[in-house]
Design a protein around this motif. Structure first.
Motif: not given
Length: 318
Positions: A242-247, A303-307
């Motif tokens: 979810i975080i990845n797609v949000i970013a 996005a990568d770092v959040g994932a």
């Protein structure tokens, strides 16, 4: 933690390499445009001497490779040269416009993210119900429609026919905060309709996949209510995708606003890019494209770092 730092620096290095390649593409694309830039600036009535002087002033009499490295070196320090039309510093002209674009993207994100997560949770909770089908059809329709089409539809129904909101999103520094929000509502709503579908469907898919897990089955056997299973068990484990797609959608909100800004005449960097292309103001065009590319790469890195931070398997690939 050392593994995470290494991964972040690796992603950052790849992002810088990507940005370098994009800078070459941007500069080369402007170089390959037909016609003489100096002639286009001065007009058809310019003499050969004036054209030669303008070419020397713009540095067009030097090799393209030399001009590229000079432009790249100045861009790293925030100096994009001067506008060919207004003769103002490009960086100072872009700064206010870019701030407006970021504000519009943040406005849309504040609406889109909670709405998308809420719809994703509800459609996963009421899977295969009429609500789920209607939500999927509505979001698929919005994501399949071009931004300019949605913008004109919103102008027709929320501005022309009803007069609820202004059709043009012209803002300035003298306006109050809430007045700006009112004028920017239609372009923000257009962007929300475009991105909320993707985020909602990703949230729904991630939660439904987790609902088949053994620990979810155990919670059901214990009699835990369905809403509590999703909010307390499934949703926390679905944050990584979810975080990845949000970013990624936030990156789109910043870099994909060109058509939206043109439709609503919003004074952002997208509108400035279109105006500069029309006027053949190439220093501004190059600066806008490079800023868009850097912003997109940076948000993809986020996005990568959040994932990675939300998924232990990505932090420890071995």
């Amino acid at each position: 933690m050392n593994d995470v730092v290494k991964i972040i620096f690796k992603r950052l290095g790849l992002g810088l390499v990507t940005l370098l390649v994009i800078s070459v593409i941007i500069f080369s694309a402007v170089e390959m445009l037909p016609g003489d830039i100096a002639q286009a600036v001065l007009g058809q009535g310019a003499t050969k001497e004036n054209v030669a002087a303008m070419r020397e002033q713009l540095g067009l009499d030097r090799p393209a490779v030399v001009r590229y490295f000079e432009w790249l070196g100045n861009a790293v320090t925030g100096d994009f040269g001067h506008s060919l039309v207004s003769q103002k510093q490009v960086s100072s002209a872009i700064s206010e416009r870019f701030a407006n674009t970021l504000f519009l993207a943040l406005y849309a994100a504040v609406i889109a993210v909670p709405v998308a997560i809420l719809l994703g949770v509800l459609t996963a909770l009421w899977r295969n119900t009429p609500f789920d089908r209607v939500a999927n059809v509505a979001t698929l329709t919005s994501i399949s429609s071009p931004e300019f089409f949605l913008g004109y539809i919103l102008i027709l129904f929320l501005s022309v026919k009803t007069g609820y909101f202004p059709s043009l999103a012209k803002i300035n520094a003298e306006m109050g905060f809430f007045e700006k929000l009112e004028r920017m509502f239609l372009p923000a709503l257009t962007m929300v309709l475009v991105v909320v579908a993707h985020m909602m469907r990703m949230t729904r898919s991630a939660i439904i996949n987790l609902l088949a897990s053994p620990y979810i089955e155990m919670a059901r056997l214990k009699g835990v209510p369905g809403w509590r299973i999703i909010t307390h068990h499934a949703l926390p484990n679905a944050w990584a995708p979810i975080i990845n797609v949000i970013a990624l959608n936030l990156a789109y909100l910043v870099t994909g606003v060109v058509l939206v800004e043109v439709v609503f005449v919003f004074p952002g960097i997208g509108q400035m890019l279109v105006d500069s292309v029309t006027k053949r103001d190439f220093p501004v065009v190059q600066a806008c494209c490079l800023i868009f590319a850097a912003t997109f790469i940076l948000l993809n890195l986020a996005a990568d770092v959040g994932a990675i931070l939300t998924n232990p398997r990505l932090r420890h690939p071995k």
